[in-house]
Design a protein around this motif. Structure first.
Motif, mmCIF file in Angstrom:
data_model
loop_
_atom_site.group_PDB
_atom_site.id
_atom_site.type_symbol
_atom_site.label_atom_id
_atom_site.label_comp_id
_atom_site.label_asym_id
_atom_site.label_seq_id
_atom_site.Cartn_x
_atom_site.Cartn_y
_atom_site.Cartn_z
ATOM 1 N N HIS A 283 0.836 -1.191 0.000
ATOM 2 C CA HIS A 283 0.000 0.000 0.000
ATOM 3 C C HIS A 283 0.875 1.247 0.000
ATOM 4 O O HIS A 283 0.662 2.165 0.759
ATOM 5 N N HIS B 58 0.571 3.013 -5.140
ATOM 6 C CA HIS B 58 -0.743 2.346 -5.169
ATOM 7 C C HIS B 58 -1.845 3.396 -4.999
ATOM 8 O O HIS B 58 -2.807 3.425 -5.769
ATOM 9 N N HIS C 261 -7.948 6.247 1.309
ATOM 10 C CA HIS C 261 -8.642 4.960 1.460
ATOM 11 C C HIS C 261 -7.852 3.904 2.236
ATOM 12 O O HIS C 261 -8.453 3.017 2.830
ATOM 13 N N ASP C 262 -6.526 3.985 2.224
ATOM 14 C CA ASP C 262 -5.741 2.974 2.950
ATOM 15 C C ASP C 262 -5.153 3.525 4.236
ATOM 16 O O ASP C 262 -4.212 2.965 4.791
ATOM 17 N N ASP D 293 -9.708 0.506 -6.485
ATOM 18 C CA ASP D 293 -8.830 -0.255 -5.584
ATOM 19 C C ASP D 293 -8.749 -1.714 -6.047
ATOM 20 O O ASP D 293 -7.684 -2.326 -6.030
#
Ligand code: NI
Length: 217
Positions: free
Chosen positions: A25, A29, A58-59, A124
């Motif tokens: 991640h 990415h 998002h991560d 994703d």
């Protein structure tokens, strides 16, 4: 603060936090997901400010050890966005997307309520397949000390999506246990089109891999 400024500050934060990440991640990415999500969002008529913020954040839960606490991601995102004066409604929407994406348990499906969430989730998932998906999967498997292939280990049929342990398997099995399932999990038509191309590329890669393994090509 205008939207462009909020986005560039958020990008700066994410770049800083993710520098040196080796869990798959990393910043690039996030960057690929952001680019893809923007493209899908344009095609699907989504609010691109929300899409890009959610893609960037998002991560966020993966940045820290959090013992399965699915609130870490959305909470961190909310604090950051509020500090930067983002509209309450936008904060709520972005955090809902981050929360749903952070939840990786397989038994419960993670349906996205809005088109903005759907395109970020699609982006994703698209980044996990195709040529990039192949590269990420082998890189991750290697980092985990997993063999790339072991003909004596059959893939587990009906392995629980995302929750199975990869450690006693092989990277090739991961294609069967997860990557080949992803094309049927796209939310939007735009993503399904891209997924079809990436899927068939992975299929032909794996066919060729196994042929070469047998000395047939
Ligand atoms: Ni991700």
């Amino acid at each position: 603060m205008d939207q462009a400024e909020i986005l560039s500050r958020t990008e700066e934060l994410v770049r800083q936090e993710l520098s040196g990440d080796a869990s798959g991640h990393d910043w690039w990415h996030i960057d690929r997901v952001r680019v893809l999500a923007n493209r899908l969002g344009r095609e699907e008529g989504a609010n691109l400010f929300i899409v890009e913020l959610a893609a960037l954040l998002h991560d966020i839960a993966d940045w820290k050890f959090h013992d399965g606490d699915t609130e870490v991601g959305p909470r961190t995102a909310a604090v950051w966005l509020e500090k930067n004066g983002v509209d309450r409604e936008v904060v709520r929407h972005v955090c809902d997307i981050v929360r749903t994406l952070s939840f990786k348990g397989a038994a419960v499906p993670t349906p996205m309520a809005t088109i903005e969430g759907k395109v970020v989730q699609d982006a994703d998932r698209l980044d996990a397949i195709g040529a990039i998906g192949i590269a990420r999967t082998f890189a991750y498997g290697g980092a985990q000390g997993q063999p790339m292939y072991d003909p004596d280990k059959a893939p587990r049929e009906n392995a629980e999506f995302d929750t199975y342990q990869r450690s006693d398997s092989s990277t090739v099995n991961h294609f069967h246990e997860k990557l080949f399932l992803l094309k049927d999990r796209m939310n939007t038509e735009s993503a399904r089109r891209l997924a079809a191309g990436r899927h068939s590329y992975m299929k032909s890669f794996l066919d060729r891999f196994l042929n070469e393994w047998e000395g047939e090509s």
